[in-house]
Design an enzyme around this catalytic site. Sequence first.
Site, mmCIF file in Angstrom:
data_model
loop_
_atom_site.group_PDB
_atom_site.id
_atom_site.type_symbol
_atom_site.label_atom_id
_atom_site.label_comp_id
_atom_site.label_asym_id
_atom_site.label_seq_id
_atom_site.Cartn_x
_atom_site.Cartn_y
_atom_site.Cartn_z
ATOM 1 N N SER A 50 -0.741 -4.715 0.894
ATOM 2 C CA SER A 50 -1.848 -5.179 1.742
ATOM 3 C C SER A 50 -3.126 -4.438 1.376
ATOM 4 O O SER A 50 -3.084 -3.284 0.952
ATOM 5 C CB SER A 50 -1.549 -4.906 3.228
ATOM 6 O OG SER A 50 -0.308 -5.436 3.622
ATOM 7 N N ASN B 139 -8.705 0.014 2.523
ATOM 8 C CA ASN B 139 -7.537 0.806 2.123
ATOM 9 C C ASN B 139 -6.482 -0.112 1.517
ATOM 10 O O ASN B 139 -6.318 -1.248 1.974
ATOM 11 C CB ASN B 139 -6.960 1.497 3.372
ATOM 12 C CG ASN B 139 -5.817 2.447 3.055
ATOM 13 O OD1 ASN B 139 -5.743 3.012 1.970
ATOM 14 N ND2 ASN B 139 -4.915 2.618 3.999
ATOM 15 N N ASP C 208 -3.408 2.443 9.382
ATOM 16 C CA ASP C 208 -3.113 1.158 8.726
ATOM 17 C C ASP C 208 -3.112 -0.012 9.709
ATOM 18 O O ASP C 208 -2.313 -0.940 9.587
ATOM 19 C CB ASP C 208 -1.758 1.242 7.980
ATOM 20 C CG ASP C 208 -1.779 2.303 6.905
ATOM 21 O OD1 ASP C 208 -2.819 2.464 6.254
ATOM 22 O OD2 ASP C 208 -0.751 2.989 6.721
ATOM 23 N N HIS D 134 -2.374 -0.562 0.802
ATOM 24 C CA HIS D 134 -1.142 -0.039 1.413
ATOM 25 C C HIS D 134 0.067 -0.746 0.788
ATOM 26 O O HIS D 134 0.075 -1.974 0.673
ATOM 27 C CB HIS D 134 -1.175 -0.277 2.922
ATOM 28 C CG HIS D 134 0.012 0.322 3.614
ATOM 29 N ND1 HIS D 134 0.147 1.679 3.792
ATOM 30 C CD2 HIS D 134 1.128 -0.246 4.143
ATOM 31 C CE1 HIS D 134 1.296 1.921 4.410
ATOM 32 N NE2 HIS D 134 1.909 0.775 4.631
#
Length: 198
Positions: free
Chosen positions: A135, A106, A144, A108
């Site tokens: 990130s 993912n 997260d 972020h």
Amino acid sequence: MLTVAVLISGTGSNLRALLEAAASPDFPARVVVVGADREADGFVHAEDFGIPTVLVPFREFETREQWGDELRRQIDVWTPDLVVLSGLMRLLPQGVVDAWAPALINTHPAYLPEFPGAHGVRDALAAGVAETGASVIVVDGGVDSGPILAQERVAVLPGDTEATLHERIKPVERRLLIDVVRGIATGEIDLDAVAATP
Ligand code: GRF
């Protein structure tokens, strides 16, 4: 060649950057499918590059689990080696995370573990910090909270709004995402090892 599925909800500018990088013959990964939980504007980028799209509207399912199972079923048709969440604004159900992890990453728009969640840019501004960041992480069961693969600081400037700050963070997110996908494809990043490290 690493095959990649990308899941989006929005404009897909990070997706486009990955598609552009992957169009280079030297890049060791290819995007094989783009999925979304809604009629995402970013589908246009997939179409530009001739990449198949999968739309599984969250609102048409009674439960998150049913939605996630159908999304997983449709994405797995393309047997991706890696699934990238690039602005997917829905939490995947745990069963789907377990099925794809650790090959599930993912991006972020904050310097995790600072400012997790859906409003990372807004929360950084509200906190009055001088620096935030971007990130790329492995997705785990939390919000997260997974292992960090790459991150970089971005300064908050006087007069920044959520929009201006986010627009400065996104190019950094894109660069980190492309570097991480390349690293996974070359074996420089070993996701099994990263996920197994406490
Ligand atoms: C990115 O900042 C992503 O990290 C966040 O939403 C943004 C997506 O932008 N969760 P885009 O759809 O790639 O333009």
